[in-house]
Scaffold this active site. Sequence first.
Site, PDB file in Angstrom:
ATOM      1  N   ARG A   1     -25.931  -0.303   7.404  1.00 28.90           N
ATOM      2  CA  ARG A   1     -25.783  -1.800   7.505  1.00 28.90           C
ATOM      3  C   ARG A   1     -26.246  -2.381   8.565  1.00 28.90           C
ATOM      4  O   ARG A   1     -26.582  -3.780   8.611  1.00 28.90           O
ATOM      5  CB  ARG A   1     -24.330  -2.235   7.101  1.00 28.90           C
TER       6      ARG A   1
ATOM      7  N   LYS B   1       0.768  -1.354  -0.066  1.00 26.90           N
ATOM      8  CA  LYS B   1       0.140  -0.028  -0.094  1.00 26.90           C
ATOM      9  C   LYS B   1       1.036   1.371  -0.071  1.00 26.90           C
ATOM     10  O   LYS B   1       1.689   1.351   0.837  1.00 26.90           O
ATOM     11  CB  LYS B   1      -0.836   0.041   1.164  1.00 26.90           C
TER      12      LYS B   1
ATOM     13  N   GLU C   1     -20.129  -3.891  10.192  1.00 28.79           N
ATOM     14  CA  GLU C   1     -21.033  -3.071  11.013  1.00 28.79           C
ATOM     15  C   GLU C   1     -22.032  -3.771  11.678  1.00 28.79           C
ATOM     16  O   GLU C   1     -22.503  -3.686  12.742  1.00 28.79           O
ATOM     17  CB  GLU C   1     -21.573  -2.033  10.271  1.00 28.79           C
TER      18      GLU C   1
END
Length: 617
Positions: free
Chosen positions: A390, A277, A362
């Site tokens: 969610r 990354k 979530e």
Amino acid sequence: MNQGKEYGSLAGISDQEAEELCQALRQRVIQVVSQTGGHLASNLGAVELTVALHRVYDTSKDRLVFDVGHQCYVHKMLTGRNGRMETLRAFGGIAGFPKPSESKHDACIAGHASTAVSTALGMAIARTQLGENYRVVALLGDGSLTGGLAYEGLSMAGQSGEPLVVILNDNGMSINASMGGVAQHLAKQRLKPQYLWAKEIYRKVMHATPPGRALHRAIHRIKEGIKASLLPCSMFENMGFQYMGPVDGHDVKGLTHLLRYASTVEGPVLLHVKTVKGKGFRPAEKNPDDFHGIGPFQKESGALSQGSSGESFSARFGRDLRELARKDPRICAVTAAMTAGTGLTDFAKEFPQRFFDVGIAEEHAVTMTAGMAKQGLIPVFAVYSTFFQRGYDMLIHDIAIDHLHAVFCVDRAGLVGDDGETHHGLFDPGFLKTIPGMTVLSPASLDELTAMLDRAVHHISGPVAVRYPRGGENQYQANHSDGEACSLRSGRDITLVTFGTLTGTVLAVADRLAKDGVSAEVIKLNQIIPLPTDPILASLQKTGRLLVAEECVSLGGPGEGILAAAAAQGLSLKGATVCSCGEGFVPHGTIPQLRALCGLDVESLYRKSREVMTYGR
């Protein structure tokens, strides 16, 4: 590199040209994001992978499905949008996430995690059912595997037999880490193109006759036993995928060869790619989390071009929660992969045993808080409004039915700006309104947040949410948090009702009306669910005119409830209007631009108020 150059098909470029293109695109990403802000580290890590995908797939026809989508910048540069990248995330410009209305090369909307495999499988099934001819590939990051939906999709995709390729872009997890030199050598041999082609030919030959199929089954059992003793078990193979990896995600030549093979396999394939990354930009490689989503910065040093303009609601929340936790050992903090974004970094350091980052899960977070609350803790789940959506089923089933005391700190409520449709927090007032026993508080300033958080934690029973916006407070910085609603200004001609950081805007509207000789009463809602209608109805008895300003969608917002309460009381209003974000979706742009677009800026609300004053005359 010609910054505005548009690219054609990459199918015919050489390996050397592909490597040179990757270098140029990486610099282009750094140059663009340093000016516009955006998701830097994730895009730098996916440059070679994206170029390899475009060498193998025609995304105008083949379906490339991004998970989350914050790694799509290079894809956009390669599909006719390179010349517009300086407008990235700007109002009317290129979106920061895939957007089909922007280009046929964007297969679907992508802004939330863990969705790619399920979407790709649906597309593959549609292709088979309709007898069409295109290829499907899903690209997801390892972080998406912390979300249960990813496994639901993988489970069915692996068993479906549908030809599709799932690419796991692994820049942090250690999945199926090879053990020992022999295992590493065998893993490399299994990824050589010669081996892959030979394996496919062998499979076709052996399956051509019944004796061949029987012999293949016997050899396969022996091979699996040997492989299991030398190579780590792959859960993906157990799901039904042909697993390939892990491979170097920055080797564009090798990736291209593997993708060409994978795209010919008659069944589901999972390609496990290891990437770095922030690759190619030292500050981002060193601190990838800091450069995941970032504002404009200096290319040379990575330093932000502009500093913060004061304390944010997220930072104040984190500070206040630490102070509360020092006094009450029952308080725990929960987040869903948003430790820094929700202001909980220092809480995690100070109370590591009382801090829980559940990953991009979530639904699990809400149900976990139910268990914590049931057994005597006071869980505080800090979550962005858009991701809180969610957890709706869990709020009803696991929290509300048992009237459990859990606190939900809903960050990024209202318009969030340049992330656009997938991230605006405009729906929570509507869906939280439907949940029995739910209380929702809406601070308009930092000091009100401090007071309301304490109230939510210690003075309200059952589920309670405190919703606040991205960034900091505006011109309204007072603290009138006592009570469910308060009158900030008395008046006789029109009642102006609002909540949250629109309060300062509405007060400015009242000032302008006063210059016209119009006396406006301003009522600020501290609590929007349940809706405190009594003080509003009392005001309307005086004024007979109403304007509600709310930074949410109109359906299910407080404005609807106020009008319904007025009608139920038999009030005959001379004029009334609700100014909101409408019934549709709001694009990306700055907060001032979007408020003006929605008619929630001072000028628009002033004009609407003047219109209401003309009704009934």
